[in-house]
Design a protein around this motif. Structure first.
Motif, short mmCIF file in Angstrom:
data_model
loop_
_atom_site.label_atom_id
_atom_site.label_comp_id
_atom_site.label_asym_id
_atom_site.label_seq_id
_atom_site.Cartn_x
_atom_site.Cartn_y
_atom_site.Cartn_z
N ARG A 32 3.98 6.63 -0.50
CA ARG A 32 2.93 5.68 -0.10
C ARG A 32 3.25 4.28 -0.60
N MET A 97 1.82 11.05 6.74
CA MET A 97 1.01 10.19 5.86
C MET A 97 -0.17 9.60 6.62
N VAL A 101 -4.23 10.11 5.99
CA VAL A 101 -5.19 9.01 5.89
C VAL A 101 -6.34 9.22 6.88
#
Length: 146
Positions: A32, A97, A101
């Motif tokens: 991240r 990712m 989210v």
């Protein structure tokens, strides 16, 4: 201490084998940092809100390099420092990712702190969010790896 037996030595399950590489939360937070937070130096990663310890960060960075998700180059200002960046294999995690989210936005929205510009893109056009993020990573590489 008992040695960890990796899943790939026990099963061909793609989720289990992937977890051998990205299965701890520190690894995903390092990814991240590189992917979304523009933190490419060790010292900047240490300053992240989650407060990773220096020993864990060192170990995870080394493992991620060995596994081929990140690479490093000497820092242009000091040979003692490094700049870390995502390899193509690491960049491919952007889809995972982003889905994490989006899942968090749906289920954990009361706890989240997403910058307004990223929030708007995620709400309106997640694919554009991915494209812009990948463009930003490419721009960083052209500026810092040339």
């Amino acid at each position: 201490m008992v040695a960890k037996i990796e899943h790939k030595n026990r099963t061909g399950c793609p989720i289990a084998c992937s977890l051998d590489i990205i299965g701890d939360h520190w690894t995903l937070l390092i990814i991240r940092n590189l992917m979304f937070s523009e933190r490419h130096e060790y010292k900047d990663m240490l300053k992240a809100e989650e407060q990773i310890s220096s020993s864990i960060l060192t170990t995870r960075l080394s493992k991620l390099e060995k596994d081929g998700l990140i690479a490093s180059v000497p820092h242009p200002d000091s040979q003692r420092r490094k700049l870390y960046y995502l390899t193509p294999m690491g960049k491919d995690l952007i889809y995972v990712m982003t889905d994490i989210v989006l899942w968090a936005k749906k289920h954990l929205h009361d706890f989240l702190d997403i910058p307004a510009d990223k929030q708007a893109l995620l709400d309106n056009d997640p694919k554009k969010f991915i494209d812009i993020t990948l463009e930003n990573l490419d721009h960083w590489e052209k500026h810092n790896l040339s």
